[in-house]
Design a protein around this motif. Sequence first.
Motif, PDB file in Angstrom:
ATOM      1  N   PHE A   1       2.281 -51.382 -27.120  1.00  0.00           N
ATOM      2  CA  PHE A   1       3.301 -51.967 -26.250  1.00  0.00           C
ATOM      3  C   PHE A   1       4.004 -53.121 -26.968  1.00  0.00           C
ATOM      4  O   PHE A   1       5.237 -53.255 -26.915  1.00  0.00           O
ATOM      5  CB  PHE A   1       2.680 -52.465 -24.945  1.00  0.00           C
ATOM      6  CG  PHE A   1       2.157 -51.361 -24.054  1.00  0.00           C
ATOM      7  CD1 PHE A   1       2.820 -50.146 -23.970  1.00  0.00           C
ATOM      8  CD2 PHE A   1       1.008 -51.551 -23.293  1.00  0.00           C
ATOM      9  CE1 PHE A   1       2.338 -49.127 -23.150  1.00  0.00           C
ATOM     10  CE2 PHE A   1       0.517 -50.548 -22.474  1.00  0.00           C
ATOM     11  CZ  PHE A   1       1.178 -49.328 -22.412  1.00  0.00           C
ATOM     12  N   GLU A   2       3.228 -53.958 -27.654  1.00  0.00           N
ATOM     13  CA  GLU A   2       3.824 -55.087 -28.373  1.00  0.00           C
ATOM     14  C   GLU A   2       4.677 -54.602 -29.540  1.00  0.00           C
ATOM     15  O   GLU A   2       5.759 -55.147 -29.797  1.00  0.00           O
ATOM     16  CB  GLU A   2       2.737 -56.032 -28.873  1.00  0.00           C
ATOM     17  CG  GLU A   2       2.080 -56.840 -27.769  1.00  0.00           C
ATOM     18  CD  GLU A   2       1.373 -58.080 -28.293  1.00  0.00           C
ATOM     19  OE1 GLU A   2       1.468 -58.356 -29.502  1.00  0.00           O
ATOM     20  OE2 GLU A   2       0.759 -58.785 -27.483  1.00  0.00           O
ATOM     21  N   ALA A   3       4.200 -53.590 -30.250  1.00  0.00           N
ATOM     22  CA  ALA A   3       4.953 -53.057 -31.392  1.00  0.00           C
ATOM     23  C   ALA A   3       6.276 -52.458 -30.920  1.00  0.00           C
ATOM     24  O   ALA A   3       7.323 -52.644 -31.562  1.00  0.00           O
ATOM     25  CB  ALA A   3       4.125 -52.013 -32.130  1.00  0.00           C
TER      26      ALA A   3
ATOM     27  N   GLU B   1      -9.406 -59.128 -36.306  1.00  0.00           N
ATOM     28  CA  GLU B   1      -9.490 -58.314 -37.522  1.00  0.00           C
ATOM     29  C   GLU B   1      -8.911 -56.922 -37.289  1.00  0.00           C
ATOM     30  O   GLU B   1      -8.211 -56.372 -38.145  1.00  0.00           O
ATOM     31  CB  GLU B   1     -10.948 -58.208 -37.990  1.00  0.00           C
ATOM     32  CG  GLU B   1     -11.552 -59.498 -38.502  1.00  0.00           C
ATOM     33  CD  GLU B   1     -10.909 -59.981 -39.784  1.00  0.00           C
ATOM     34  OE1 GLU B   1     -10.440 -59.133 -40.584  1.00  0.00           O
ATOM     35  OE2 GLU B   1     -10.854 -61.204 -39.987  1.00  0.00           O
ATOM     36  N   LEU B   2      -9.201 -56.329 -36.145  1.00  0.00           N
ATOM     37  CA  LEU B   2      -8.698 -54.991 -35.849  1.00  0.00           C
ATOM     38  C   LEU B   2      -7.184 -54.985 -35.694  1.00  0.00           C
ATOM     39  O   LEU B   2      -6.490 -54.112 -36.239  1.00  0.00           O
ATOM     40  CB  LEU B   2      -9.355 -54.444 -34.578  1.00  0.00           C
ATOM     41  CG  LEU B   2     -10.858 -54.158 -34.637  1.00  0.00           C
ATOM     42  CD1 LEU B   2     -11.358 -53.682 -33.276  1.00  0.00           C
ATOM     43  CD2 LEU B   2     -11.185 -53.127 -35.710  1.00  0.00           C
ATOM     44  N   VAL B   3      -6.666 -55.946 -34.962  1.00  0.00           N
ATOM     45  CA  VAL B   3      -5.225 -55.992 -34.692  1.00  0.00           C
ATOM     46  C   VAL B   3      -4.427 -56.179 -35.977  1.00  0.00           C
ATOM     47  O   VAL B   3      -3.296 -55.688 -36.103  1.00  0.00           O
ATOM     48  CB  VAL B   3      -4.920 -57.115 -33.672  1.00  0.00           C
ATOM     49  CG1 VAL B   3      -3.414 -57.358 -33.564  1.00  0.00           C
ATOM     50  CG2 VAL B   3      -5.482 -56.752 -32.305  1.00  0.00           C
ATOM     51  N   GLU B   4      -5.035 -56.848 -36.960  1.00  0.00           N
ATOM     52  CA  GLU B   4      -4.337 -57.087 -38.226  1.00  0.00           C
ATOM     53  C   GLU B   4      -4.423 -55.886 -39.177  1.00  0.00           C
ATOM     54  O   GLU B   4      -3.872 -55.932 -40.274  1.00  0.00           O
ATOM     55  CB  GLU B   4      -4.923 -58.327 -38.911  1.00  0.00           C
ATOM     56  CG  GLU B   4      -4.591 -59.627 -38.179  1.00  0.00           C
ATOM     57  CD  GLU B   4      -5.225 -60.842 -38.832  1.00  0.00           C
ATOM     58  OE1 GLU B   4      -6.004 -60.656 -39.797  1.00  0.00           O
ATOM     59  OE2 GLU B   4      -4.958 -61.972 -38.377  1.00  0.00           O
ATOM     60  N   SER B   5      -5.096 -54.817 -38.757  1.00  0.00           N
ATOM     61  CA  SER B   5      -5.203 -53.624 -39.602  1.00  0.00           C
ATOM     62  C   SER B   5      -3.972 -52.732 -39.447  1.00  0.00           C
ATOM     63  O   SER B   5      -3.056 -53.035 -38.675  1.00  0.00           O
ATOM     64  CB  SER B   5      -6.457 -52.833 -39.229  1.00  0.00           C
ATOM     65  OG  SER B   5      -6.284 -52.153 -37.993  1.00  0.00           O
TER      66      SER B   5
ATOM     67  N   TRP C   1      11.916 -51.364 -19.449  1.00  0.00           N
ATOM     68  CA  TRP C   1      10.653 -51.866 -18.880  1.00  0.00           C
ATOM     69  C   TRP C   1      10.024 -52.952 -19.753  1.00  0.00           C
ATOM     70  O   TRP C   1       9.593 -53.992 -19.259  1.00  0.00           O
ATOM     71  CB  TRP C   1       9.694 -50.686 -18.719  1.00  0.00           C
ATOM     72  CG  TRP C   1       8.264 -51.057 -18.458  1.00  0.00           C
ATOM     73  CD1 TRP C   1       7.800 -51.781 -17.400  1.00  0.00           C
ATOM     74  CD2 TRP C   1       7.140 -50.721 -19.263  1.00  0.00           C
ATOM     75  NE1 TRP C   1       6.423 -51.916 -17.493  1.00  0.00           N
ATOM     76  CE2 TRP C   1       5.995 -51.287 -18.626  1.00  0.00           C
ATOM     77  CE3 TRP C   1       6.961 -50.002 -20.434  1.00  0.00           C
ATOM     78  CZ2 TRP C   1       4.713 -51.140 -19.164  1.00  0.00           C
ATOM     79  CZ3 TRP C   1       5.699 -49.854 -20.958  1.00  0.00           C
ATOM     80  CH2 TRP C   1       4.585 -50.417 -20.320  1.00  0.00           C
ATOM     81  N   LEU C   2       9.987 -52.732 -21.056  1.00  0.00           N
ATOM     82  CA  LEU C   2       9.324 -53.659 -21.967  1.00  0.00           C
ATOM     83  C   LEU C   2      10.166 -54.906 -22.272  1.00  0.00           C
ATOM     84  O   LEU C   2       9.622 -55.960 -22.567  1.00  0.00           O
ATOM     85  CB  LEU C   2       8.987 -52.965 -23.292  1.00  0.00           C
ATOM     86  CG  LEU C   2       7.828 -51.955 -23.239  1.00  0.00           C
ATOM     87  CD1 LEU C   2       7.707 -51.229 -24.576  1.00  0.00           C
ATOM     88  CD2 LEU C   2       6.517 -52.658 -22.904  1.00  0.00           C
TER      89      LEU C   2
ATOM     90  N   MET D   1       0.725 -43.754 -34.584  1.00  0.00           N
ATOM     91  CA  MET D   1       1.990 -43.743 -33.852  1.00  0.00           C
ATOM     92  C   MET D   1       3.095 -43.141 -34.709  1.00  0.00           C
ATOM     93  O   MET D   1       3.039 -43.145 -35.931  1.00  0.00           O
ATOM     94  CB  MET D   1       2.384 -45.151 -33.409  1.00  0.00           C
ATOM     95  CG  MET D   1       2.777 -46.093 -34.531  1.00  0.00           C
ATOM     96  SD  MET D   1       3.376 -47.704 -33.921  1.00  0.00           S
ATOM     97  CE  MET D   1       4.995 -47.254 -33.275  1.00  0.00           C
ATOM     98  N   VAL D   2       4.098 -42.592 -34.034  1.00  0.00           N
ATOM     99  CA  VAL D   2       5.278 -42.016 -34.680  1.00  0.00           C
ATOM    100  C   VAL D   2       6.501 -42.636 -34.015  1.00  0.00           C
ATOM    101  O   VAL D   2       6.518 -42.821 -32.791  1.00  0.00           O
ATOM    102  CB  VAL D   2       5.304 -40.476 -34.518  1.00  0.00           C
ATOM    103  CG1 VAL D   2       6.612 -39.895 -35.017  1.00  0.00           C
ATOM    104  CG2 VAL D   2       4.129 -39.841 -35.243  1.00  0.00           C
TER     105      VAL D   2
END
Length: 454
Positions: A381-383, A343-347, A452-453, A354-355
């Motif tokens: 990191f995923e974003a 639920e949190l991750v989908e918010s 890196w990512l 973040m900018v």
Amino acid sequence: MMLSLNQMGGIGSGQLSFSIALPWNPLRPLPPLTSPIQCAVTKQGQRFLTKLAANARDAKVTNKLISKFLTSSTKSIALNTLSYLLSPDTTLPHLSSLALPFYSKITEASWFEWNPKLVAALVALLDKQGQHNEAEVLISETISKLGSRERELALFHCQLVESHSKLSSKHGFDSSYSYLYQLLHNSSSVYVKNRAFESMVSGLCEMDRPREADNLIEEMRVEGLKPSVFEFRSVVYGYGRLGLFEDMLKVVEQMENQGIAIDTICSNMVLSSYGAHSELAAMVVWLRKMRSLSLPFSVRTYNSVLNSCPTIMALLQEPKDFPCSIEELNRVLNGDEALLVKELVESTVLDEVMVWEPLEAKLDLHGMHLGSAYLMLLEWFEAMRCRFNGGKDVIPAEVVVICGSGKHSSVKGESPLKGLVKQMMLRMESPMRIDRKNVGCFVAKGRAVKDWLC
């Protein structure tokens, strides 16, 4: 021991001086305090308090240390240190008995301005320590100083009620509550009545007496006053903290029936209440209700939820072993904890903290507890990986994580959050390092982070 308190620049004009004959025992024990209020102390204040602790048995030495500290300290540092002594969260409760002589010395400073809120906090501490006579002297002097100024007198007693409740001091709370109750019934001022009811409702809930607070809301209506969202929230959280969820939800329903919209703040109180009693399934249901009502999640929503997740909290105790991606985290979470994280991750909270601009990509972790910062970093990191791989976004010149340097930690300058970020960067072999110009940030070149990512 005679303490001379010279009041300069108070509420009224001119100068007022008075003396209080008080027995001072630096070894007087302070009962345990359980309020969650935080009060950070500066490094200079910490060194001073450490010296006091080492010489607490010698009144002459402690007096000299206090005088020396105040001579070399600014107004803000001196008042910050006094506030720390008065705080329920102080790590040196046995030094709280020095608050009165310390306050006495502060009143002699040229910059001192009389502050009734500070007096109320000191009175509450003295009462909690059993120094009832000393507390009563300060109250009497304050009442005399305020005279017939009804609004300021009411505000002082509101502050007394609030200060006593934060220390869970029944003797002091009941006394100040009774005085304030009489004052509001003798007043014709709507402002005084509203402010008094607000403090009394809040104080009763802080004292774990939400049913009395609930009854007080009904009394407000009889007085022709309209209870505000503040009173309702206080009672919601008062019931919730005690695990009286049926009563808590009845108050929520009352709010809705009276046209007071359930907002994110109230929802966070409900979530925190469920979390304190490990009602994770109820938290999932409430998060889904927030989503159905289009209530935005906030950083505090993250804090309330993740502080209650035992697996995540246990993982963060061993920073060398925690998962370093959302996917890895999902593999170790089960049942309701996994649903809460979903639920949190989908918010949209990540988008708010973040900018992403050509010159800088930034994540601001201010206000986040450890669990929230941990999950937010994994999301970030995923974003970033998705943005870099998408090829549509410009690679920012610099990537920054703002975690703070510990200014608001229980010991100023020591940040558990910064320690967590550092461990995560090391574990994941990130190119991000502590900024030499700002030790509260981690920085790296945007190109290095992309390599890196991706």
